[in-house]
Design a protein around this motif. Sequence first.
Motif, PDB file in Angstrom:
ATOM      1  N   ARG A 112      -3.508  77.644 112.721  1.00  0.00           N
ATOM      2  CA  ARG A 112      -4.187  77.471 114.015  1.00  0.00           C
ATOM      3  C   ARG A 112      -5.237  78.565 114.218  1.00  0.00           C
ATOM      4  N   GLY A 113      -6.417  78.137 114.687  1.00  0.00           N
ATOM      5  CA  GLY A 113      -7.492  79.083 114.963  1.00  0.00           C
ATOM      6  C   GLY A 113      -8.343  79.407 113.757  1.00  0.00           C
ATOM      7  N   THR A 114      -8.003  78.845 112.584  1.00  0.00           N
ATOM      8  CA  THR A 114      -8.779  79.111 111.367  1.00  0.00           C
ATOM      9  C   THR A 114      -9.008  77.791 110.622  1.00  0.00           C
ATOM     10  N   SER A 115      -9.761  77.870 109.534  1.00  0.00           N
ATOM     11  CA  SER A 115      -9.925  76.738 108.626  1.00  0.00           C
ATOM     12  C   SER A 115      -9.166  76.993 107.332  1.00  0.00           C
ATOM     13  N   ASP A 116      -8.152  77.857 107.397  1.00  0.00           N
ATOM     14  CA  ASP A 116      -7.386  78.221 106.208  1.00  0.00           C
ATOM     15  C   ASP A 116      -6.331  77.155 105.918  1.00  0.00           C
ATOM     16  N   ARG A 117      -6.372  76.613 104.686  1.00  0.00           N
ATOM     17  CA  ARG A 117      -5.387  75.614 104.287  1.00  0.00           C
ATOM     18  C   ARG A 117      -4.013  76.250 104.087  1.00  0.00           C
ATOM     19  N   ILE A 118      -2.986  75.498 104.427  1.00  0.00           N
ATOM     20  CA  ILE A 118      -1.601  75.911 104.192  1.00  0.00           C
ATOM     21  C   ILE A 118      -1.116  75.205 102.924  1.00  0.00           C
ATOM     22  N   ARG A 119      -0.605  75.956 101.981  1.00  0.00           N
ATOM     23  CA  ARG A 119      -0.146  75.395 100.710  1.00  0.00           C
ATOM     24  C   ARG A 119       1.365  75.529 100.593  1.00  0.00           C
ATOM     25  N   ASN A 120       1.975  74.530  99.971  1.00  0.00           N
ATOM     26  CA  ASN A 120       3.397  74.610  99.680  1.00  0.00           C
ATOM     27  C   ASN A 120       3.591  75.231  98.300  1.00  0.00           C
ATOM     28  N   LYS A 121       4.472  76.206  98.221  1.00  0.00           N
ATOM     29  CA  LYS A 121       4.739  76.874  96.949  1.00  0.00           C
ATOM     30  C   LYS A 121       6.201  76.733  96.573  1.00  0.00           C
ATOM     31  N   GLN A 122       6.466  76.803  95.256  1.00  0.00           N
ATOM     32  CA  GLN A 122       7.838  76.769  94.752  1.00  0.00           C
ATOM     33  C   GLN A 122       8.336  78.214  94.660  1.00  0.00           C
ATOM     34  N   VAL A 123       9.267  78.518  95.578  1.00  0.00           N
ATOM     35  CA  VAL A 123       9.684  79.909  95.727  1.00  0.00           C
ATOM     36  C   VAL A 123      11.184  80.033  95.500  1.00  0.00           C
ATOM     37  N   ASN A 124      11.589  81.073  94.815  1.00  0.00           N
ATOM     38  CA  ASN A 124      12.997  81.405  94.639  1.00  0.00           C
ATOM     39  C   ASN A 124      13.528  81.868  95.997  1.00  0.00           C
ATOM     40  N   GLU A 125      14.496  81.118  96.550  1.00  0.00           N
ATOM     41  CA  GLU A 125      14.951  81.430  97.911  1.00  0.00           C
ATOM     42  C   GLU A 125      15.670  82.769  97.996  1.00  0.00           C
ATOM     43  N   ARG A 126      16.176  83.288  96.860  1.00  0.00           N
ATOM     44  CA  ARG A 126      16.876  84.578  96.899  1.00  0.00           C
ATOM     45  C   ARG A 126      15.898  85.741  96.820  1.00  0.00           C
ATOM     46  N   THR A 127      14.910  85.647  95.904  1.00  0.00           N
ATOM     47  CA  THR A 127      13.980  86.767  95.708  1.00  0.00           C
ATOM     48  C   THR A 127      12.711  86.626  96.530  1.00  0.00           C
ATOM     49  N   GLY A 128      12.405  85.382  96.940  1.00  0.00           N
ATOM     50  CA  GLY A 128      11.170  85.169  97.681  1.00  0.00           C
ATOM     51  C   GLY A 128       9.944  85.099  96.797  1.00  0.00           C
ATOM     52  N   LYS A 129      10.123  85.168  95.479  1.00  0.00           N
ATOM     53  CA  LYS A 129       8.986  85.147  94.555  1.00  0.00           C
ATOM     54  C   LYS A 129       8.696  83.720  94.092  1.00  0.00           C
TER      55      LYS A 129
END
Length: 349
Positions: free
Chosen positions: A37-54
């Motif tokens: 909101r308030g920008t033209s920045d796209r939101i991307r979905n990433k595959q992330v390790n839920e334990r490490t966050g990487k």
Amino acid sequence: MARPIWTGVLTFGLVTLPVGLYTATEDHTVHFHQLQRGTSDRIRNKQVNERTGKEVDTGKIVKGYELDEGEYVVVEPEELEEVAPGRSKVIDLAGFVDLHRVEPVYFARTYYVGPRGKEYGKVYELMRAALDRSDKAGIATLTMRGKEYLTALRAQPGVLVLHTLHWADEVRDPADVVPELPERVKADSRELRTAEQLIDALTIDWDPRDYHDAYEERVKRLVEAKLKGEDVVGEPEPPEATNVVDLMEVLSRSVEQSRSRGGEDGDGKRAADRTEAAPRRKEAGRKEAPRRKEAPGRKKPPRRRRTEDLASLTKAELYERATAADVPGRSKMTRDQLIDALSRSGAAA
């Protein structure tokens, strides 16, 4: 010209027909990107390790079947490929069923079936015409893109179509998912007759071109209005539910209203202002007038054929004649039942 998404052969007894499958539908849905909101920045979905966050590379991802919370059986992509059915090249029709026996809930996707070569046109049309006249569907399994499908082959005017079907264990029992289904009780005869009269009064010809996606149009208007800085008027609230106590009165008034309109269309114009009576059959050397769509609630005059035998007609033609003759229960009849009912009604004359 579209390319087939699958090619192989269709077998029908000892007959083998080379065919291709073509996607029958396309998606016209308006698609949006997600932005902060308030920008033209796209939101991307990433595959992330839920334990490490990487973030994790696709090549390092395997599939896991959960046995218990946190306990998995790991399956490698290559192992899935080994047990996949592969790319089958045959649609083998195992048998034929009456079309009305296949409930709509089983239908998934639809594909057009085309012959792979003009030299196969005669065999193709023979199969299409035979299915059309029998009002049956051929049942077969098909392997496509590493997955096996249950399918139904049926005839449409000018083309064969193949429907992929849901397997029996994929279709839910409505009693398990719909919490307030009423028990089957004997309906009040007056209410039932009046409801049937209302259905008859509102019966129309089926033409999919009469319908369009109004919501998608409103979404497009919303985008255009916001682009111009204009306000958008919302849709009205839905009407209140019918009081069961007044059901008979509401049904009766609905029937009277439908009949009093005398065939008005959705724009309030009487159909008589824009349509002609059903065309008469052409005389020798004269062309038949084009068919016009009849208005809701009007009965069509019978279409007469001089020497035509009912047995030579397709089910669609028989149903047209049954509609003109006002044959009761015609929508649930098989082709043979339509022929019998029309013969008894004298519509074959």
